[in-house]
Design a protein around this motif. Structure first.
Motif, PDB file in Angstrom:
ATOM      1  N   GLY A 108      12.219   5.930  -4.933  1.00  9.15           N
ATOM      2  CA  GLY A 108      11.876   6.899  -5.980  1.00  9.15           C
ATOM      3  C   GLY A 108      10.376   7.112  -5.996  1.00  9.15           C
ATOM      4  N   ARG A 109       9.950   8.349  -6.321  1.00  7.37           N
ATOM      5  CA  ARG A 109       8.512   8.654  -6.360  1.00  7.37           C
ATOM      6  C   ARG A 109       7.805   7.646  -7.259  1.00  7.37           C
ATOM      7  NH1 ARG A 109       6.113  13.314  -4.431  1.00  7.37           N
ATOM      8  NH2 ARG A 109       4.345  11.924  -4.663  1.00  7.37           N
ATOM      9  N   GLU A 110       6.616   7.313  -6.883  1.00  5.99           N
ATOM     10  CA  GLU A 110       5.805   6.311  -7.590  1.00  5.99           C
ATOM     11  C   GLU A 110       6.440   4.929  -7.512  1.00  5.99           C
ATOM     12  OE1 GLU A 110       2.814   7.114  -8.766  1.00  5.99           O
ATOM     13  OE2 GLU A 110       3.116   9.213  -8.279  1.00  5.99           O
ATOM     14  N   GLY A 111       7.223   4.702  -6.480  1.00  7.25           N
ATOM     15  CA  GLY A 111       7.995   3.455  -6.386  1.00  7.25           C
ATOM     16  C   GLY A 111       7.234   2.244  -5.864  1.00  7.25           C
ATOM     17  N   SER A 112       5.976   2.418  -5.523  1.00  9.50           N
ATOM     18  CA  SER A 112       5.258   1.299  -4.887  1.00  9.50           C
ATOM     19  C   SER A 112       4.978   0.123  -5.828  1.00  9.50           C
ATOM     20  CB  SER A 112       3.948   1.778  -4.272  1.00  9.50           C
ATOM     21  OG  SER A 112       4.209   2.638  -3.194  1.00  9.50           O
ATOM     22  N   ASP A 113       4.831   0.405  -7.106  1.00  6.86           N
ATOM     23  CA  ASP A 113       4.653  -0.716  -8.045  1.00  6.86           C
ATOM     24  C   ASP A 113       5.914  -1.580  -8.053  1.00  6.86           C
ATOM     25  OD1 ASP A 113       2.304   0.566  -8.653  1.00  6.86           O
ATOM     26  OD2 ASP A 113       2.700   0.789 -10.806  1.00  6.86           O
ATOM     27  N   GLY A 162       4.573   0.165   0.372  1.00  5.90           N
ATOM     28  CA  GLY A 162       5.306   0.366  -0.865  1.00  5.90           C
ATOM     29  C   GLY A 162       6.350   1.451  -0.649  1.00  5.90           C
ATOM     30  N   PHE A 163       7.272   1.580  -1.595  1.00  7.92           N
ATOM     31  CA  PHE A 163       8.111   2.785  -1.705  1.00  7.92           C
ATOM     32  C   PHE A 163       9.298   2.837  -0.741  1.00  7.92           C
ATOM     33  CE2 PHE A 163       8.035   7.621  -0.695  1.00  7.92           C
ATOM     34  CZ  PHE A 163       8.786   7.997  -1.798  1.00  7.92           C
ATOM     35  N   ILE A 164       9.266   2.085   0.363  1.00  3.13           N
ATOM     36  CA  ILE A 164      10.338   2.265   1.345  1.00  3.13           C
ATOM     37  C   ILE A 164      11.134   0.982   1.586  1.00  3.13           C
ATOM     38  CG2 ILE A 164       8.984   4.068   2.471  1.00  3.13           C
ATOM     39  CD1 ILE A 164       8.589   2.244   4.866  1.00  3.13           C
ATOM     40  N   ILE A 177       0.832  -1.205   0.000  1.00  7.23           N
ATOM     41  CA  ILE A 177       0.000   0.000   0.000  1.00  7.23           C
ATOM     42  C   ILE A 177       0.869   1.259   0.000  1.00  7.23           C
ATOM     43  CG2 ILE A 177      -1.875   1.209   1.217  1.00  7.23           C
ATOM     44  CD1 ILE A 177      -2.565  -1.477   2.553  1.00  7.23           C
ATOM     45  N   SER A 178       0.415   2.260  -0.750  1.00  6.02           N
ATOM     46  CA  SER A 178       1.078   3.574  -0.785  1.00  6.02           C
ATOM     47  C   SER A 178       0.556   4.456   0.339  1.00  6.02           C
ATOM     48  CB  SER A 178       0.789   4.276  -2.108  1.00  6.02           C
ATOM     49  OG  SER A 178       1.250   3.531  -3.192  1.00  6.02           O
ATOM     50  N   ALA A 179       1.112   5.646   0.390  1.00  7.52           N
ATOM     51  CA  ALA A 179       0.612   6.663   1.321  1.00  7.52           C
ATOM     52  C   ALA A 179      -0.771   7.110   0.847  1.00  7.52           C
ATOM     53  CB  ALA A 179       1.570   7.844   1.344  1.00  7.52           C
ATOM     54  N   MET A 180      -1.636   7.501   1.786  1.00  6.72           N
ATOM     55  CA  MET A 180      -3.005   7.871   1.430  1.00  6.72           C
ATOM     56  C   MET A 180      -3.058   9.199   0.662  1.00  6.72           C
ATOM     57  SD  MET A 180      -5.069   6.834   4.883  1.00  6.72           S
ATOM     58  CE  MET A 180      -5.514   5.114   5.179  1.00  6.72           C
ATOM     59  N   THR A 238      -0.438  12.358   0.437  1.00  6.64           N
ATOM     60  CA  THR A 238       0.376  12.493   1.652  1.00  6.64           C
ATOM     61  C   THR A 238       1.874  12.643   1.358  1.00  6.64           C
ATOM     62  OG1 THR A 238      -1.270  11.262   2.906  1.00  6.64           O
ATOM     63  CG2 THR A 238       0.945  11.376   3.857  1.00  6.64           C
ATOM     64  N   THR A 239       2.379  11.939   0.367  1.00  5.35           N
ATOM     65  CA  THR A 239       3.822  12.056   0.085  1.00  5.35           C
ATOM     66  C   THR A 239       4.184  13.490  -0.309  1.00  5.35           C
ATOM     67  OG1 THR A 239       3.821   9.751  -0.625  1.00  5.35           O
ATOM     68  CG2 THR A 239       5.772  11.049  -1.189  1.00  5.35           C
ATOM     69  N   ASN A 240       3.310  14.125  -1.117  1.00  4.40           N
ATOM     70  CA  ASN A 240       3.556  15.525  -1.474  1.00  4.40           C
ATOM     71  C   ASN A 240       3.555  16.410  -0.232  1.00  4.40           C
ATOM     72  OD1 ASN A 240       3.472  14.630  -4.086  1.00  4.40           O
ATOM     73  ND2 ASN A 240       1.564  15.652  -4.625  1.00  4.40           N
ATOM     74  N   GLY A 275       4.426   8.479   5.402  1.00  5.43           N
ATOM     75  CA  GLY A 275       3.156   8.342   4.689  1.00  5.43           C
ATOM     76  C   GLY A 275       2.730   6.886   4.578  1.00  5.43           C
ATOM     77  N   GLU A 276       3.649   6.054   4.141  1.00  2.00           N
ATOM     78  CA  GLU A 276       3.352   4.627   3.994  1.00  2.00           C
ATOM     79  C   GLU A 276       3.258   3.936   5.354  1.00  2.00           C
ATOM     80  OE1 GLU A 276       4.830   6.297   1.608  1.00  2.00           O
ATOM     81  OE2 GLU A 276       4.005   5.445  -0.236  1.00  2.00           O
ATOM     82  N   LEU A 277       4.091   4.371   6.303  1.00  2.00           N
ATOM     83  CA  LEU A 277       4.036   3.745   7.639  1.00  2.00           C
ATOM     84  C   LEU A 277       2.659   3.976   8.265  1.00  2.00           C
ATOM     85  CD1 LEU A 277       7.614   4.691   8.906  1.00  2.00           C
ATOM     86  CD2 LEU A 277       6.795   2.392   8.309  1.00  2.00           C
TER      87      LEU A 277
END
Ligand code: ASP
Ligand code: MG
Length: 243
Positions: free
Chosen positions: A198-203, A184-186, A34-37, A40-42, A120-122
């Motif tokens: 990297g941004r959009e890294g959750s995929d 995701g992402f971390i 899951i990504s940040a809601m 939130t990352t912005n 954000g993801e946490l």
């Protein structure tokens, strides 16, 4: 094992989180990334910018805003504006402490960026894991900072697949539950600091989980009406594929 990934737009509100539950509810042997809601990352990038400028008041105000946004979703999901999730409070407290008590050093800017935006993801996974447990979907929250070993590089780290396979399997362990919820992402660097992919890294995160766990499939759930047969910006007559 199957891997499902849900992006920020899919979990931006309580309605989105309920939809996630509906999608996964009769699955087992499932790893959810899951990504940040929402955005939130912005918003956390703005916290980082304020920290860099030494503007502690702005940092605190922005963190309070981000926390309020998440608590709107929590209130809806748990049915009370007074409902508190201890782990969520602890995460926001840790974030606030980190940005208000540390002196910003330019040489460590990228390390600080990763440390801050990772919240954000946490937070999103902590909320969703708690909600699913409440709804009877027993799941284990996985700390991807421990599960993903990345290179020693911030903001745009690559993942070491061999080491990650060992770590991720260890985190899953012989858990009684068969649903896992991870960010995701971390990831985490060899020196123990938090990294991002990297941004959009959750995929990318979801693909790595699928690869190292030898999953039967990896699905990216999107909050859209369907798939077009071409990029509508380049092909104005692009058509939606119904099935
Ligand atoms: N939350 C991160 C971002 O907004 C990662 C992602 O969503 O893929 O870039
Ligand atoms: Mg996204």
């Amino acid at each position: 094992m199957k891997v499902y990934k849900f992006g920020g737009a899919s979990v931006k509100s309580a309605e989105g989180v309920r939809n996630l539950k509906y999608i996964i509810e009769d699955q087992s042997e499932l790893f959810i990334i899951i990504s940040a809601m929402g955005k939130t990352t912005n918003a956390l990038e703005e916290v980082f910018d304020a920290m860099r400028k030494g503007d502690i008041a702005v940092c605190e105000a922005k963190i309070a805003e981000i926390k309020a946004y998440h608590y709107t979703t929590i209130a809806d999901l748990f049915g009370s504006a007074e409902y508190r999730i201890e782990e969520v409070d602890a995460l926001f407290e840790a974030l606030r402490n980190a940005v208000t008590t540390n002196k910003f050093e330019r040489s460590r800017a990228e390390e600080w960026y990763d440390h801050i935006v990772a919240y954000g993801e946490l937070v999103s996974t902590t909320i969703i894991s708690a909600f699913l447990n409440k709804e009877g979907i027993s799941n284990k929250w996985i700390d991807m900072r421990r599960a993903f070993l990345t290179e020693q590089r911030h903001k745009d780290a690559n993942v070491n697949l061999e080491a990650t396979a060992v770590r991720l399997k260890r985190e899953i362990g012989d858990s009684e539950v068969s649903v896992f919820v991870g960010q995701g992402f971390i990831g985490g660097a060899p020196d123990g600091t938090t990294t991002t992919l990297g941004r959009e890294g959750s995929d990318y995160s979801a693909a790595i989980v699928a690869n190292v766990l030898d999953a039967e499939s990896m699905s990216v759930w999107k909050d859209v009406d369907g798939i077009l047969n071409a990029d509508p910006k380049k092909f104005p007559d692009a058509r939606k594929i119904e099935r």
